[in-house]
Structure formats: C-alpha cells, structure tokens
Scaffold this active site. Structure first.
Site, PDB file in Angstrom:
ATOM      1  N   ASN A   9      -8.561 -23.168  -1.495  1.00 40.53           N
ATOM      2  CA  ASN A   9      -8.655 -24.270  -2.454  1.00 40.53           C
ATOM      3  C   ASN A   9      -7.853 -23.841  -3.679  1.00 40.53           C
ATOM      4  OD1 ASN A   9      -9.308 -26.187  -4.345  1.00 40.53           O
ATOM      5  ND2 ASN A   9     -11.485 -25.654  -4.474  1.00 40.53           N
ATOM      6  N   LYS A  11      -7.152 -25.448  -6.258  1.00 40.64           N
ATOM      7  CA  LYS A  11      -7.581 -26.096  -7.522  1.00 40.64           C
ATOM      8  C   LYS A  11      -6.332 -26.608  -8.250  1.00 40.64           C
ATOM      9  CE  LYS A  11     -11.738 -23.396  -7.325  1.00 40.64           C
ATOM     10  NZ  LYS A  11     -12.843 -22.742  -7.998  1.00 40.64           N
ATOM     11  N   HIS A  95     -17.056 -30.815  -4.449  1.00 36.64           N
ATOM     12  CA  HIS A  95     -16.943 -29.478  -5.055  1.00 36.64           C
ATOM     13  C   HIS A  95     -17.739 -29.468  -6.362  1.00 36.64           C
ATOM     14  CE1 HIS A  95     -15.287 -25.906  -6.928  1.00 36.64           C
ATOM     15  NE2 HIS A  95     -14.902 -25.536  -5.723  1.00 36.64           N
ATOM     16  N   GLU A  97     -17.055 -28.350  -9.143  1.00 31.28           N
ATOM     17  CA  GLU A  97     -16.258 -28.723 -10.323  1.00 31.28           C
ATOM     18  C   GLU A  97     -16.140 -30.239 -10.435  1.00 31.28           C
ATOM     19  OE1 GLU A  97     -12.964 -26.118  -9.428  1.00 31.28           O
ATOM     20  OE2 GLU A  97     -14.278 -24.415  -9.810  1.00 31.28           O
ATOM     21  N   GLU A 167     -21.363 -23.156  -1.718  1.00 34.40           N
ATOM     22  CA  GLU A 167     -20.713 -22.483  -2.841  1.00 34.40           C
ATOM     23  C   GLU A 167     -21.695 -22.400  -4.013  1.00 34.40           C
ATOM     24  OE1 GLU A 167     -16.125 -22.787  -2.466  1.00 34.40           O
ATOM     25  OE2 GLU A 167     -16.840 -24.414  -3.723  1.00 34.40           O
ATOM     26  N   GLY A 173     -15.456 -18.242  -9.232  1.00 35.04           N
ATOM     27  CA  GLY A 173     -14.521 -17.795 -10.267  1.00 35.04           C
ATOM     28  C   GLY A 173     -15.111 -16.767 -11.208  1.00 35.04           C
ATOM     29  N   SER A 212     -15.988 -16.338  -5.039  1.00 34.96           N
ATOM     30  CA  SER A 212     -15.487 -14.967  -5.229  1.00 34.96           C
ATOM     31  C   SER A 212     -15.332 -14.205  -3.914  1.00 34.96           C
ATOM     32  CB  SER A 212     -16.366 -14.198  -6.217  1.00 34.96           C
ATOM     33  OG  SER A 212     -16.329 -14.829  -7.494  1.00 34.96           O
TER      34      SER A 212
HETATM   35  P1  13P Z   1     -13.299 -18.523  -6.251  1.00 35.00           P
HETATM   36  O1  13P Z   1     -12.947 -17.975  -4.884  1.00 35.00           O
HETATM   37  O2  13P Z   1     -12.174 -18.431  -7.230  1.00 35.00           O
HETATM   38  O3  13P Z   1     -14.594 -17.976  -6.754  1.00 35.00           O
HETATM   39  O4  13P Z   1     -13.539 -20.114  -6.048  1.00 35.00           O
HETATM   40  C1  13P Z   1     -14.376 -20.545  -5.049  1.00 35.00           C
HETATM   41  C2  13P Z   1     -14.224 -22.015  -4.917  1.00 35.00           C
HETATM   42  O5  13P Z   1     -14.600 -22.763  -5.792  1.00 35.00           O
HETATM   43  C3  13P Z   1     -13.556 -22.522  -3.716  1.00 35.00           C
HETATM   44  O6  13P Z   1     -13.710 -23.896  -3.611  1.00 35.00           O
END
Ligand code: 13P
Length: 250
Positions: A9, A11, A95, A97, A167, A173, A212
């Site tokens: 992903n 982002k 997601h 976010e 997640e 992150g 992560s």
């Molecule tokens: P990270 O791997 O950067 O923690 O992000 C995970 C994520 O949100 C994947 O959709």
C-alpha cells in the site's frame, strides 16, 4: 491450503520517475516467486503506469479507495469501473486512515465493498482497533463491528471474493508491530467470527496482517496459522525490503 498474498500500500507516496525504478526492481525480485501472490496498490494517477509496466506479470495492481457511486456529479471521486479500465484487480477498502482522517463509517465502507465487487474488483477489507480500544479491552468488539458491517448486510458468501486485512491502528507507521501471537489471536477471532456465518468461507478466507511489517518480522508473522500474508505500507516503498517480505511468503 490457502495461498499467501503480499500487497503493498503505497499510500500518498510516489512520482513517475521513482515509481518506474521501484516497480521494475520489485518485478525483477518477484518474477520467479510462484508460490504466493503479489500486488501493489498505487495512487490513482499512477494506475496507467502500473498497468504498462506490470501487465502480464505476476505482480497485480490496484487502488487504495473508490467511490460508492458508479458515475455522476461527484467531484473528485473515482468509480470502480474506472479502476477496472486500468486493469486493477484489487482495491483497499476501509483503511484506518480513510476511517479516521476521512470519516468513513462502517456503512460507507460496506457500500464501497459492494461497489468494488459489482465491478469485479476484489476488496481488501481493513479492520483494526486503536490503541485506546486495545487498552480498554474492546479489540474483539471493534473488529467484530467492522466485520459485521459487511457480514450482516451481505452475508459471508461475499468474502469468497475478498481479502480481510487486520491492521491494528497503533501498529501502522509506528515501527511498533503487533507480536506474532497478538496478531494471530485477532486473526483467529476474525476467522471464527466469519465461521459463525459460513465455515467453508472462513476456512478459505485470506486474512492479511498490516502494521509495521518489515523483512525482519515477516517470516515469524507469516508462519502463524491464521496469518495469510501482509498489507505493507512503508516497506513497500523500498524495493529490497518489499521483495524480502514477498520472499518470506514463499
Ligand atoms: P506500515 O507498514 O507503514 O506500518 O503501514 C501499514 C499499512 O497501513 C498498510 O495498509
């Protein structure tokens, strides 16, 4: 036997020049890996670039969001049919976010899930609790509520053509991964919850872990019985790291 799946992903990162190198390097790294499936979810403007570079390869591509609507006066939205025009086969839905920063409710998430499947896209349906929710002991309730938004409305059969991604928001992150045991416990809960609707669907359901995931922890996470691969954020932007994680799924 469920096949493992690793999805990047990106982002809101990338650019034409950097993407070219990243996609080429990832492609070179995964082209011989035939025992698992791989995909990258790129920002909308780069779907055409992904299609050009990845067509015919074993690296699929998709988007990170879509509209609930098929077409119309919805300024700034992107419809499912527009994604399939560019060869997308998967799309991330719900997601954290999107839920947190853009106020997407369980209801909207369910509508997006339906819009994706109507167009033949496989939803990667994200669920997960915040740190406050985990600390107050309601992780299972939160995850169950997010799952039920789809299960109650459409039944479990829609999950035959979907992927669930667990997640935990506190692990995204932050460099703070859920331990393999913590992740496994929630994955098992998700599978059990789905089994309450349809045991066969639950047995075959691909459940990804995200938060992560790095080359150093992927093998342990992916070896857990109910973890079927990963949804990778930061590490999917570094070709060597993403390829190493893809190899961990072999
Ligand atoms: P990270 O791997 O950067 O923690 O992000 C995970 C994520 O949100 C994947 O959709």
């Amino acid at each position: 036997m469920r096949r493992k799946l690793v999805v990047g992903n990106w982002k809101m990162y990338g650019g034409l020049v950097a993407n070219q190198a990243l996609l080429q390097d990832v492609l070179n790294g995964v082209s011989e890996l035939v025992k698992a499936d791989y995909a990258v979810c790129v920002p909308f403007p780069y779907l055409s670039q992904a299609q050009t570079l990845l067509a015919g390869s074993n690296l699929a591509w998709g988007a990170q969001n879509l509209s609930t609507q098929q077409e119309g006066a919805y300024t700034g939205e992107v419809a499912a049919g527009m994604l399939t025009d560019f060869g997308c086969t998967v799309v991330i839905i719900g997601h954290s976010e999107r839920r947190g920063l853009f106020h997407e409710s369980n209801e909207i998430t369910a509508e997006k899930f339906e819009a994706a499947q109507k167009a033949g896209l496989k939803p990667i349906f994200c669920v997960g609790e915040t740190l406050a929710e985990r600390e107050s002991g309601v992780t299972e309730q939160v995850v169950a509520g997010q799952l039920d938004a789809v299960l109650v409305r459409f039944g479990a059969t829609v999950l035959k053509n979907a992927v669930v991604a667990y997640e935990p928001v506190w692990a995204i992150g932050t460099g703070k991964t859920a331990s393999a045991d913590q992740a496994q416990a929630v994955h098992a809960f998700i599978r059990q919850r789905v089994a309450g609707y349809d045991a066969g669907v639950a047995q075959n359901l691909c459940i990804l872990y995200g938060g992560s995931v790095k080359p150093g922890n992927a093998v342990e996470l992916f070896s857990m019985p109910d973890i079927d691969g990963g949804l990778i954020g930061g590490a999917s932007l570094v070709a060597n790291d993403f390829v190493a994680i893809c190899k961990a799924a072999q």
